[in-house]
Design a protein around this motif. Structure first.
Motif, PDB file in Angstrom:
ATOM      1  N   VAL B 103      -1.193  -3.112  10.745  1.00 28.43           N
ATOM      2  CA  VAL B 103      -0.476  -4.372  10.553  1.00 28.43           C
ATOM      3  C   VAL B 103       0.924  -4.179  11.131  1.00 28.43           C
ATOM      4  CG1 VAL B 103       0.438  -5.977   8.843  1.00 28.43           C
ATOM      5  CG2 VAL B 103      -1.742  -4.857   8.431  1.00 28.43           C
ATOM      6  N   GLU B 104       1.387  -5.189  11.861  1.00 27.27           N
ATOM      7  CA  GLU B 104       2.751  -5.112  12.377  1.00 27.27           C
ATOM      8  C   GLU B 104       3.733  -5.047  11.211  1.00 27.27           C
ATOM      9  OE1 GLU B 104       3.583  -7.940  15.794  1.00 27.27           O
ATOM     10  OE2 GLU B 104       1.569  -8.471  15.132  1.00 27.27           O
ATOM     11  N   LYS B 105       4.716  -4.178  11.340  1.00 25.37           N
ATOM     12  CA  LYS B 105       5.612  -3.936  10.213  1.00 25.37           C
ATOM     13  C   LYS B 105       6.328  -5.195   9.727  1.00 25.37           C
ATOM     14  CE  LYS B 105       6.418   0.907  10.043  1.00 25.37           C
ATOM     15  NZ  LYS B 105       6.906   2.078  10.770  1.00 25.37           N
ATOM     16  N   HIS B 106       6.718  -6.042  10.682  1.00 25.91           N
ATOM     17  CA  HIS B 106       7.486  -7.228  10.249  1.00 25.91           C
ATOM     18  C   HIS B 106       6.638  -8.217   9.456  1.00 25.91           C
ATOM     19  CE1 HIS B 106       5.875 -10.080  13.219  1.00 25.91           C
ATOM     20  NE2 HIS B 106       5.801  -9.028  14.030  1.00 25.91           N
ATOM     21  N   LYS B 107       5.326  -8.027   9.493  1.00 25.49           N
ATOM     22  CA  LYS B 107       4.438  -8.928   8.741  1.00 25.49           C
ATOM     23  C   LYS B 107       4.192  -8.448   7.311  1.00 25.49           C
ATOM     24  CE  LYS B 107       1.881 -10.926  12.606  1.00 25.49           C
ATOM     25  NZ  LYS B 107       0.642 -10.842  13.401  1.00 25.49           N
ATOM     26  N   ILE B 108       4.639  -7.217   7.036  1.00 24.57           N
ATOM     27  CA  ILE B 108       4.311  -6.624   5.739  1.00 24.57           C
ATOM     28  C   ILE B 108       4.916  -7.382   4.543  1.00 24.57           C
ATOM     29  CG2 ILE B 108       4.533  -4.534   4.295  1.00 24.57           C
ATOM     30  CD1 ILE B 108       4.127  -2.890   6.835  1.00 24.57           C
ATOM     31  N   TYR B 162      -4.186  -2.156  -3.059  1.00 27.17           N
ATOM     32  CA  TYR B 162      -3.771  -1.993  -1.660  1.00 27.17           C
ATOM     33  C   TYR B 162      -2.660  -0.964  -1.521  1.00 27.17           C
ATOM     34  CZ  TYR B 162       0.297  -4.804  -2.906  1.00 27.17           C
ATOM     35  OH  TYR B 162       1.441  -5.249  -3.500  1.00 27.17           O
ATOM     36  N   PHE B 163      -2.451  -0.537  -0.287  1.00 28.27           N
ATOM     37  CA  PHE B 163      -1.388   0.432  -0.010  1.00 28.27           C
ATOM     38  C   PHE B 163      -0.974   0.320   1.459  1.00 28.27           C
ATOM     39  CE2 PHE B 163       0.367   4.665   0.892  1.00 28.27           C
ATOM     40  CZ  PHE B 163       1.212   4.809  -0.198  1.00 28.27           C
ATOM     41  N   PHE B 164       0.333   0.426   1.704  1.00 26.96           N
ATOM     42  CA  PHE B 164       0.811   0.440   3.092  1.00 26.96           C
ATOM     43  C   PHE B 164       1.273   1.840   3.446  1.00 26.96           C
ATOM     44  CE2 PHE B 164       1.248  -4.018   1.948  1.00 26.96           C
ATOM     45  CZ  PHE B 164       0.722  -4.644   3.070  1.00 26.96           C
ATOM     46  N   ASN B 176      -7.030  -1.247   1.692  1.00 30.41           N
ATOM     47  CA  ASN B 176      -7.473  -2.120   0.627  1.00 30.41           C
ATOM     48  C   ASN B 176      -8.795  -1.582   0.075  1.00 30.41           C
ATOM     49  OD1 ASN B 176      -8.081  -4.714  -0.750  1.00 30.41           O
ATOM     50  ND2 ASN B 176      -9.612  -4.831   0.870  1.00 30.41           N
ATOM     51  N   GLN B 177      -8.901  -1.491  -1.238  1.00 31.82           N
ATOM     52  CA  GLN B 177     -10.148  -0.957  -1.813  1.00 31.82           C
ATOM     53  C   GLN B 177     -10.730  -1.897  -2.859  1.00 31.82           C
ATOM     54  OE1 GLN B 177     -11.124   3.266  -2.224  1.00 31.82           O
ATOM     55  NE2 GLN B 177     -10.942   2.999  -4.438  1.00 31.82           N
ATOM     56  N   PHE B 195     -12.728   7.073  -8.232  1.00 30.19           N
ATOM     57  CA  PHE B 195     -12.391   7.368  -6.846  1.00 30.19           C
ATOM     58  C   PHE B 195     -11.236   6.454  -6.446  1.00 30.19           C
ATOM     59  CE2 PHE B 195     -12.866   6.609  -2.241  1.00 30.19           C
ATOM     60  CZ  PHE B 195     -12.753   7.906  -1.789  1.00 30.19           C
ATOM     61  N   GLU B 196     -10.063   7.041  -6.311  1.00 31.98           N
ATOM     62  CA  GLU B 196      -8.890   6.202  -6.086  1.00 31.98           C
ATOM     63  C   GLU B 196      -8.641   5.946  -4.613  1.00 31.98           C
ATOM     64  OE1 GLU B 196      -5.446   7.460  -8.289  1.00 31.98           O
ATOM     65  OE2 GLU B 196      -6.751   8.240  -9.882  1.00 31.98           O
ATOM     66  N   LEU B 197      -7.923   4.878  -4.368  1.00 28.61           N
ATOM     67  CA  LEU B 197      -7.594   4.494  -3.003  1.00 28.61           C
ATOM     68  C   LEU B 197      -6.907   5.642  -2.256  1.00 28.61           C
ATOM     69  CD1 LEU B 197      -7.394   2.429  -0.728  1.00 28.61           C
ATOM     70  CD2 LEU B 197      -5.423   1.427  -1.862  1.00 28.61           C
TER      71      LEU B 197
END
Lengths: 125, 369
Positions: B103-108, B162-164, B176-177, B195-197
């Motif tokens: 994902v483009e950073k500015h969209k985060i 989710y995680f970035f 995303n899990q 079972f973690e992300l």
């Protein structure tokens, strides 16, 4: 005369036509079935029957895209059966078609040529 | 990729009923095959069949996220933008679907806001938001959320996990899990997910570091082999490998995968194994692991030791001898496939056989092509 044998191709089995009346014999496409014996049994049976009274001259065209090693054995068995045509004084020849640059299929053709006793020609597509 | 990596993954996924890990580019063709393979795995597992529809829907949503972000950015063509990660896993009765895409950073910040929005809403509120967004797409930009995210939350019945993770100066990975319980309808959020992300992210990291394209643990019948072959063919296509090496790799894969299906120890009617393919210095490294019956072990060892001591010419002669053997062995194709593989690889056929119990042993094979 045995009836025509025609098998439609699937993602893992080749197109096969063995038609004595029209003198057409061809195997074409991919061969990597899960059970090679089951797939090739009717083909070998058909040939077994055909060689009892074969056409004067039989020409088998092999045009493989890919085949696995258990099919390799079955293909060899087909060739061995067809070799018997010579015993009744009739002619049999095989042509082996491969795409330019397809080393695998070319090599397999050369190997068969070296171990069977019928006219065997490699033809680059 | 080296043999240690193989065992690192074998150890971690050995208890899984099934596991599919993919780290590569995502085209429509590849996503279709990943779904096909996952659906096959689900249908093959009695405890999971009920959730097939839901799982398929959620997988498709994950892929939409990935495909949507595969774009040309600021007129600059970034060829890795369609690279991503995908995991499905069934372990201790729970089914996991994890995806990771750039994902483009500015969209985060906006994506985060949408995720938090979705996670703050009740079931009813989500349903209302879904209707609102459906009626007026613009809401997405004015404080709503994307339909995909809303649907994922609704269908999975849980908060979005989710995680970035930083990737480079332009991109981050968005992970995303989704966790589905096979027996009940949904996985409750108050339960601890075993079972973690972050473990899935660790898998992805390890796959990237070792250049591993795909890992599959599960059934190796023909219907499962074909999607795997297709996915790898697509990737070879993208890498513009020449026809000769593409066909060679394809051939080795067919022989190794069909060997599992033909010769493995069948447990509960399943032909199970583990398969992994990766790249190193322009070569392909392929590993397989599966159970075999103890009574086959000695013959197999003899054959492998024999072919590992032969040169190219001798291997060819042995291959032709096997071809000419008149008897059709009960276990069709036994041996000849391995000999033909040995003729086409740059390594020996490395193997290990570990005895499990009085009936079966675990066989691993590693080849470099």
């Amino acid at each position: 005369m045995p009836t025509k044998l025609e098998i439609k191709s699937t993602r893992d089995t080749p197109y096969i036509i063995f038609d004595a009346e029209n003198n057409q014999f061809e195997i074409k496409g991919n061969s990597l079935p899960e059970n090679t014996n089951n797939f090739f049994e009717p083909v070998l049976n058909w040939i077994d029957n055909y060689i009892k009274s074969p056409n004067k001259s039989t020409h088998l065209i092999c045009d493989f895209e890919y085949f696995n090693s258990s099919s390799a054995k079955m293909i060899y068995n087909i060739f061995l059966e067809l070799e018997k045509i010579k015993e009744s004084g009739n002619a049999i020849k095989i042509t082996w078609h491969y795409t330019n640059g397809d080393d695998l299929i070319e090599e397999k053709g050369l190997e068969y040529k070296s171990i069977i006793n019928v006219p065997f020609e490699l033809i680059q597509k | 990729m080296n043999i240690d990596t193989t065992f690192w993954f074998f150890d971690r996924i050995s208890e899984d009923n099934l596991c599919l890990l993919y780290n590569g580019s995502f085209s429509d063709e590849i996503t279709n095959k990943l779904i096909e393979l996952s659906e096959y795995n689900i249908l093959n597992n009695a405890s999971l069949t009920k959730m097939k529809k839901k799982a398929s829907f959620l997988m498709a949503e994950c892929f939409q996220n990935i495909v949507r972000h595969g774009e040309i950015i600021d007129g600059e063509e970034i060829d890795y933008v369609d690279e991503g990660f995908f995991l499905t896993k069934n372990w201790q009765g729970i089914y996991y679907i994890t995806s990771g895409n750039l994902v483009e950073k500015h969209k985060i910040p906006e994506l985060k806001r949408q995720l938090e929005k979705v996670n703050s809403l009740s079931k009813e509120e989500l349903k209302q938001l879904y209707r609102d967004v459906l009626a007026n797409q613009e809401i997405s930009e004015k404080g709503g959320a994307g339909l995909g995210l809303i649907e994922m939350a609704r269908k999975s019945g849980q908060k979005l996990d989710y995680f970035f993770q930083d990737f480079d100066d332009k991109f981050s990975f968005f992970y995303n899990q989704i966790v589905l319980k096979s027996m009940e309808e949904v996985f409750q959020n108050n339960e601890e997910s075993p079972f973690e992300l972050k473990e899935a992210i660790e898998y992805h990291q390890k796959m990237t570091d070792s250049n591993i394209l795909i890992i599959h643990k599960g059934d190796f019948s023909q219907d499962a082999i074909f999607p795997v072959l297709n996915i790898i063919e697509e990737n070879l296509q993208k890498e513009k490998k020449d026809e000769v090496s593409k066909k060679k790799v394809f051939h080795i894969l067919v022989e190794l995968l069909q060997n599992i299906s033909k010769h493995c120890y069948v447990e509960n009617g399943k032909k199970e194994g583990i398969f992994m393919i990766g790249e190193s210095d322009g070569c392909f490294i392929i590993n397989t692991g599966n159970l075999i019956q103890n009574e086959y072990v000695d013959d197999l060892k003899d054959l492998l030791d024999q072919i590992n001591n032969l040169n190219g010419k001798e291997l060819k002669d042995l291959y032709l001898d096997k071809l000419r053997e008149r008897n059709i062995p009960k276990k069709e194709g036994a041996g000849i496939g391995l000999i033909d593989i040995a003729r086409r690889i740059i390594s020996p056929v490395n193997y290990s056989i570990i005895r499990i119990d009085s009936k079966k042993s675990f066989l691993t094979i590693n080849v470099i092509a």
